[in-house]
Design an enzyme around this catalytic site. Structure first.
Site, PDB file in Angstrom:
ATOM      1  CB  CYS A 206      -0.957  -0.004   1.196  1.00 44.27           C
ATOM      2  SG  CYS A 206      -2.021  -1.453   1.232  1.00 44.27           S
ATOM      3  CG  HIS A 341      -1.878   4.523   5.702  1.00 43.68           C
ATOM      4  ND1 HIS A 341      -1.723   4.289   4.353  1.00 43.68           N
ATOM      5  CD2 HIS A 341      -2.100   3.311   6.271  1.00 43.68           C
ATOM      6  CE1 HIS A 341      -1.852   2.992   4.121  1.00 43.68           C
ATOM      7  NE2 HIS A 341      -2.089   2.376   5.266  1.00 43.68           N
ATOM      8  CG  HIS A 381      -6.345   1.118   1.870  1.00 44.74           C
ATOM      9  ND1 HIS A 381      -5.400   1.761   1.098  1.00 44.74           N
ATOM     10  CD2 HIS A 381      -5.638   0.334   2.743  1.00 44.74           C
ATOM     11  CE1 HIS A 381      -4.191   1.392   1.476  1.00 44.74           C
ATOM     12  NE2 HIS A 381      -4.312   0.524   2.481  1.00 44.74           N
TER      13      HIS A 381
END
Length: 591
Positions: A206, A341, A381
């Site tokens: 990620c 994040h 996400h």
């Protein structure tokens, strides 16, 4: 001269050279690292987002782009969902942030045959289209990059597109290898555009797209390349990611990402892709590029040993921020906001928040706390594309002077003491003043691999040396808008996109009809199918564009292609299987 005298002279010369070398090293270390300019951007994200401007509209309008599972990927939707998290092999959610037109691809535009295109996974397809659009958004005809030392740095984390097939269809065997190789994600861009800089594909999960930006910026500073495309892509080809995450109770049951909220209850998986075009600031200014923002500093590191392989490490995150600030030669109080994040997991968010409070939250003016938000509350996400989504959002926010609110927050989390640092959650839309200096923002990405990345962005307010400044006050008279494309359908798509961009009431600043015409002629590639729209005002020009889009004649339009037949390249109806090659022409949604 005796040998002893020669030796003494040599030692004197060596000592002088050593002194000069040390002096130069001190000077180099004292010089600030040259900022890296972001001169172009392109993206695809949930909610039908096809341009950076559309991503901004989505977050500014406070929309949630989460939607139901896609129906074109061969997923067993009837048996995939089960509301009980204990039910083995199923998903207790049935929604996420999906790019529903991910299968669309204009293979003919890039000269790729139907068989090869059918074997290329959509992440590669998207990155190829976005590379073209990012170059054009910088005012660069992509054809002129052929042979240049332009680098390509892409983060990609899914490699299972072809694994869904029990047998490879006849005629595709020779293309499936490259079409599904992660290394080719960057290599195909370099090959197709003829780029001679490094082509690097990386997978740090990620954090991939921010790591790619960090590496690209370093390559530019070392003058290994003159331009660099950097970013990432993530498309979920199978439903296994939902099944695995469900087995570990990682997902928000109602598919709502509540970053740093008291009610945070899990992640929302999403998809997307984005690229930025980077250049050394001095070169960008000399070349008259549109500098959208600059990268002041960046850093990457690793969690190392922590409580678990995928568990975040607070001290590592703190060190990461300190390293990025040091690279940028800034203090914590010099940064206004952080695009976090912020995945919406209570445990992960609390560790990230503690790191922010201990770094950015210290030594700040009392009236200027760090402002904290996350685009994941809008689009989920997006994994390997998560960092680049945050970068594009914050570049647009700097240019608009506004920080959008994060969605779905009932109240700030009570797992962390907010009083230990000056950090405020963006629970409402907030103006972003300059306070006597450029606006600045940090963007964070962490990952299950343990690799962390942080980039510090800065607003750029100076005008490039070669930039135009004609103003809009004068009457430009009759202005031509020149469109060109590889086929009639793509030409209509270009006209439709430009008409929407210039519509009255469209978000963002009103375009100058003269500048649009100038850009269309000087910064776009010329293809065989063309049309020219002529007008004295935006409304007249838009009327001609709408006629081109509809394939109808109009008195202000010159070009026989406007009445050509054929189905629009923007039409839907494709399915997500090997063989999908009909889709959006690159640039059709570029602004």
């Amino acid at each position: 001269m005796s040998n002893e005298e020669k030796l003494v002279d040599y030692l004197k010369w060596t000592t002088a050279e050593l002194h000069r070398t040390r002096q130069r090293l001190r000077e180099v270390r004292a010089e600030p690292a040259e900022p890296i300019a972001i001169v172009g951007m392109a993206c695809r994200f949930p909610g039908g987002v096809r341009t950076p401007a559309q991503l901004w509209d989505l977050v500014a309008d406070e929309r949630d782009a989460v939607s139901s599972f896609p129906t074109d990927r061969g997923w067993d939707l009837e048996n995939l969902y089960h509301p009980d998290p204990e039910h083995h092999g199923t998903s207790y959610v049935r929604a996420g942030g999906f790019v529903h037109d991910a299968a669309d691809f204009d293979a003919e535009f890039f000269g790729i045959g139907a068989r090869e295109a059918a074997a290329i996974e959509p992440q590669q397809r998207m990155l190829l289209e976005l590379a073209w659009e990012a170059a054009e958004s910088a005012g660069i005809d992509p054809h002129t990059l052929r042979g240049s030392r332009t680098g390509v740095y892409t983060g990609v984390m899914y490699h299972d597109y072809a694994s869904r097939l029990e047998a490879i269809p006849e005629g595709l065997m020779g293309h499936v290898g490259n079409g599904n190789a992660g290394s080719v994600s960057s290599g195909r861009v370099a090959f197709t555009l003829g780029l001679r800089g490094a082509a690097v594909t990386l997978d740090t999960a990620c954090s991939s797209s921010l790591v790619a930006m960090h590496l690209a910026a370093g390559s530019l500073r070392r003058r290994e390349c003159t331009l660099a495309l950097a970013g990432g892509a993530a498309i979920m080809y199978t439903a296994s990611v939902f099944q695995v995450a469900s087995s570990q109770r990682q997902l928000s049951p109602d598919a709502r990402c509540r970053s740093f909220a008291d009610a945070a209850d899990g992640m929302v998986y999403g998809e997307g892709a984005g690229l930025v075009l980077l250049e050394r600031l001095s070169d960008a200014r000399q070349g008259g590029r549109p500098v959208l923002a600059v990268i002041r500093g960046s850093a990457i590191n690793q969690d190392g040993a922590s409580t678990g392989m995928a568990a975040p490490n607070g001290p590592a995150q703190q060190q990461l921020i300190h390293d990025a600030l040091k690279d940028a030669r800034l203090s914590a109080g010099d940064v206004d906001a952080v695009e976090a994040h912020g995945t919406g997991t209570a445990f992960g968010d609390s560790i990230e928040l503690q790191a922010l409070l201990a770094t950015y939250g210290q030594d700040r003016p009392e009236d200027r706390p760090l402002l904290l938000g996350s685009v994941k509350s809008n689009i989920g996400h997006t994994q390997a594309a998560a960092g680049i989504a945050g970068v594009i959002k914050m570049v647009m926010a700097m240019r608009r002077g506004v920080l959008p609110r994060s969605l779905h927050i009932d109240r700030p989390t009570r797992l962390v003491s907010w009083r230990t640092g000056a950090v405020r959650l963006l629970t409402e839309r907030t103006d972003w003043p300059r306070v006597g200096r450029p606006r600045r923002a940090g963007v964070s990405s962490f990952s299950a691999s343990g690799t962390n990345a942080h980039v510090i962005l800065e607003e750029f307010t100076e005008q490039a040396e070669g930039a135009r400044d004609d103003g809009d006050a004068r009457d430009p008279g009759v202005v031509p808008w020149v469109l060109s494309a590889r086929c009639p359908a793509a030409l209509r798509g270009q006209a439709r996109a430009l008409a929407a961009h210039t519509a009255a009431g469209a978000p963002g600043p009103s375009p100058s009809m003269f500048d649009v015409g100038w850009s269309l002629v000087t910064t776009r590639s010329a293809f065989d199918h063309r049309a020219v729209v002529i007008g004295r005002g935006l409304e007249e020009l838009r009327a001609g564009l709408l006629a081109v889009a509809a394939g109808e004649p109009h008195p202000s339009v010159v070009g026989p292609e406007t009445a050509a037949g054929g189905a629009s390249a923007l039409a839907g109806g494709t399915v997500f299987v090997l063989g999908d090659t009909g889709g959006h022409p690159p640039g059709a949604g570029a602004e």
